[in-house]
Enzyme design. Structure first.
Site, short mmCIF file in Angstrom:
data_model
loop_
_atom_site.label_atom_id
_atom_site.label_comp_id
_atom_site.label_asym_id
_atom_site.label_seq_id
_atom_site.Cartn_x
_atom_site.Cartn_y
_atom_site.Cartn_z
N VAL A 126 -22.27 -1.20 -5.19
CA VAL A 126 -22.33 -2.65 -4.94
C VAL A 126 -23.75 -3.08 -4.55
O VAL A 126 -24.28 -4.05 -5.08
CB VAL A 126 -21.34 -3.08 -3.84
CG1 VAL A 126 -21.41 -4.58 -3.62
CG2 VAL A 126 -19.92 -2.66 -4.20
N LYS A 185 0.86 -1.19 0.00
CA LYS A 185 0.00 0.00 0.00
C LYS A 185 0.89 1.23 0.00
O LYS A 185 1.99 1.20 0.54
CB LYS A 185 -0.87 0.02 1.27
CG LYS A 185 -2.08 0.89 1.17
CD LYS A 185 -3.24 0.13 0.57
CE LYS A 185 -4.46 1.00 0.37
NZ LYS A 185 -5.61 0.24 -0.12
N TYR A 238 -26.71 -2.03 -5.14
CA TYR A 238 -27.70 -2.12 -6.22
C TYR A 238 -27.58 -3.45 -6.98
O TYR A 238 -28.56 -4.16 -7.18
CB TYR A 238 -27.54 -0.93 -7.18
CG TYR A 238 -28.40 -1.07 -8.41
CD1 TYR A 238 -29.76 -0.77 -8.39
CD2 TYR A 238 -27.86 -1.58 -9.60
CE1 TYR A 238 -30.55 -0.95 -9.52
CE2 TYR A 238 -28.65 -1.77 -10.73
CZ TYR A 238 -30.00 -1.44 -10.67
OH TYR A 238 -30.78 -1.64 -11.78
N GLY A 289 -25.69 1.59 -3.06
CA GLY A 289 -24.77 2.29 -3.96
C GLY A 289 -24.29 1.36 -5.06
O GLY A 289 -25.01 0.49 -5.53
N GLY A 308 -27.46 0.04 2.26
CA GLY A 308 -26.63 0.76 1.29
C GLY A 308 -26.90 0.25 -0.11
O GLY A 308 -26.66 -0.92 -0.42
P1 NAD Z 1 -21.16 3.60 -2.61
O1 NAD Z 1 -20.65 4.87 -2.02
O2 NAD Z 1 -21.45 3.55 -4.07
O3 NAD Z 1 -22.50 3.16 -1.85
C1 NAD Z 1 -22.70 3.28 -0.49
C2 NAD Z 1 -24.19 3.55 -0.26
O4 NAD Z 1 -24.45 3.55 1.13
C3 NAD Z 1 -24.67 4.89 -0.81
O5 NAD Z 1 -25.83 4.71 -1.57
C4 NAD Z 1 -24.92 5.70 0.47
O6 NAD Z 1 -25.97 6.66 0.29
C5 NAD Z 1 -25.31 4.62 1.43
N1 NAD Z 1 -25.17 4.98 2.83
C6 NAD Z 1 -24.22 5.75 3.43
N2 NAD Z 1 -24.44 5.85 4.74
C7 NAD Z 1 -25.53 5.10 5.00
C8 NAD Z 1 -26.24 4.80 6.19
N3 NAD Z 1 -25.89 5.30 7.37
N4 NAD Z 1 -27.31 3.99 6.10
C9 NAD Z 1 -27.71 3.48 4.91
N5 NAD Z 1 -27.06 3.74 3.76
C10 NAD Z 1 -25.99 4.55 3.80
O7 NAD Z 1 -20.10 2.48 -2.20
P2 NAD Z 1 -19.91 1.02 -2.86
O8 NAD Z 1 -18.86 1.10 -3.89
O9 NAD Z 1 -21.23 0.45 -3.20
O10 NAD Z 1 -19.29 0.23 -1.63
C11 NAD Z 1 -20.09 -0.15 -0.53
C12 NAD Z 1 -19.20 -0.74 0.55
O11 NAD Z 1 -18.50 -1.86 0.04
C13 NAD Z 1 -18.13 0.21 1.08
O12 NAD Z 1 -17.95 -0.06 2.45
C14 NAD Z 1 -16.89 -0.20 0.32
O13 NAD Z 1 -15.71 0.09 1.02
C15 NAD Z 1 -17.09 -1.68 0.18
N6 NAD Z 1 -16.40 -2.28 -0.98
C16 NAD Z 1 -16.68 -1.85 -2.24
C17 NAD Z 1 -16.04 -2.43 -3.32
C18 NAD Z 1 -16.35 -2.00 -4.73
O14 NAD Z 1 -15.98 -2.70 -5.67
N7 NAD Z 1 -17.06 -0.89 -4.94
C19 NAD Z 1 -15.10 -3.46 -3.13
C20 NAD Z 1 -14.84 -3.89 -1.81
C21 NAD Z 1 -15.50 -3.28 -0.75
#
Ligand code: NAD
Length: 349
Positions: free
Chosen positions: A180, A79, A182, A178, A176
């Site tokens: 993932v 990292k 969805y 977002g 959530g």
């Molecule tokens: P994102 O930001 O697209 O989605 C997160 C969603 O959570 C948003 O819609 C937001 O409005 C909602 N949210 C925030 N606070 C909230 C709360 N208190 N209650 C309910 N909903 C809330 O993020 P993402 O890319 O979908 O990632 C989601 C999680 O998965 C994160 O913790 C991220 O670190 C982890 N993750 C993501 C990936 C990836 O490929 N995107 C890979 C590994 C881990």
């Protein structure tokens, strides 16, 4: 105390990079390269002081070793943290100076984007080094792959708890919606699962309610709903002293990082008989996606590899039973056993 810390957790290398022209202050940490080059993104953050930055790099690099090993990838963990404000301190010269440092490590470390850095930043880094991935015009948004992996891992948990891996008729509470969340809802819906969802963004809720017939609840109600599976896909630390008494699920399986507020919360849910799919094992789809960029990207190959998260979760459960330990500890053991065995095999012949 840096060397002491490195000795305690078997670190290989810490590199301090400074560039006068751009003001670059970067710390590259390579934890372990037994399985392959250390992969890990570059985080840009305003740190209070140098020690905080170093500790962040050390912890995150070690986390990457476990994640890659548990995902079955031929990668080690590394990292970079850059001390600076992502809104003010970025420049072409900063990224290119950093790229030259990455190149100087001759492939022992491969970087990518992370918190505070973007695909555009990495395009500059790539002007100076071959050892950067996740560039523009490559595989794109990893979230659908992450969601697919979480879906597979969830099914593995169902196999263990309910004797069948089908999600048909299962009630899944998704926190959530977002990137993932969805796609995860889509998989669950397509298999006949029922969705209870929440988000702080009403538009995202409306979309999932409309498309997948989900039932929406308020953000603080999601922990206590009657469901089979709780899928945290928003924030970390959601398994804690306040939420544990509310849970009615038998499985916790989602995409969020650092789901357990503290390790002891993993012990408590284990004792309560809730099966927890360790975060870094079940959410490795994005990392597997990036890995395939290094191999030459082919979507079918990525899907095949991400689907293996199913077996990885079963393996974690097997170790958890074998050693009578919570799954979060079993995941670490699975990673350590793989590193140890491959290290021996690869040094033998
Ligand atoms: P994102 O930001 O697209 O989605 C997160 C969603 O959570 C948003 O819609 C937001 O409005 C909602 N949210 C925030 N606070 C909230 C709360 N208190 N209650 C309910 N909903 C809330 O993020 P993402 O890319 O979908 O990632 C989601 C999680 O998965 C994160 O913790 C991220 O670190 C982890 N993750 C993501 C990936 C990836 O490929 N995107 C890979 C590994 C881990």
């Amino acid at each position: 105390k840096k060397f002491e810390y490195m000795e305690k957790y078997d670190y290989e290398q810490l590199v301090f990079c400074y560039d006068k022209t751009s003001g670059l202050k970067a710390i590259i940490c390579i934890h372990d390269t037994t399985l392959g080059p250390a992969l890990g993104g570059t985080r840009m953050w305003v740190y209070e002081n140098e020690d905080d930055a170093i500790l962040d790099a050390l912890r995150l690099a070690r986390g990457m070793t476990y994640k890659a090993a548990a995902a079955g990838l031929n990668l080690g963990g590394g990292k970079t943290v850059i001390m600076g404000d992502p809104k003010k301190d970025k420049s072409e010269e900063l990224w290119r100076a950093f790229g030259r440092y990455v190149q100087s490590l001759n492939g022992r470390y491969i970087t990518a984007e992370d918190v505070g850095t973007s695909v555009e930043d990495m395009d500059y880094v790539a002007m100076e080094t071959d050892y950067v991935t996740g560039l523009s015009g490559t595989s794109g948004d990893p979230s659908p792959m992450t969601a697919f992996g979480v879906y597979k891992g969830m099914k593995a948990c169902c196999k263990e708890v309910y004797g069948s891996d089908s999600l048909e008729g299962k009630v899944v509470a998704v926190q959530g919606l977002g990137h993932v969340g969805y796609y995860l809802c889509k998989h669950i819906h397509e298999e006949g699962g029922k969705l209870i969802v929440t988000d702080i963004d009403q538009e995202r809720i409306d979309k999932v309610v409309k498309e997948f017939g989900a039932t929406a609840v308020a953000p603080d109600e999601i922990y206590g709903v009657e469901c089979d599976i709780f899928a945290p896909c928003a924030l970390g630390a959601v398994v804690n002293d306040e939420t544990i008494p509310q849970f009615k699920c038998r499985i916790i399986a989602g995409a969020a990082n650092n789901v357990l507020k503290e390790e002891r919360h993993g012990d408590i849910i284990h004792e309560k008989g809730i099966l927890y799919a360790p975060d870094y094992v079940i959410n490795a789809g994005g990392l597997i996606n990036v890995y395939h960029e290094l191999l030459g990207y082919n979507r079918d190959n990525v899907l095949r590899d991400v689907a293996k998260i199913y077996d990885r979760i079963l393996k974690v459960i097997e170790i958890s039973k074998r050693d009578n330990i919570p799954t979060y500890k079993a995941a670490d053991i699975m990673a350590e056993e793989r590193i140890e065995k491959m290290g021996r095999v690869r040094s033998n012949y």
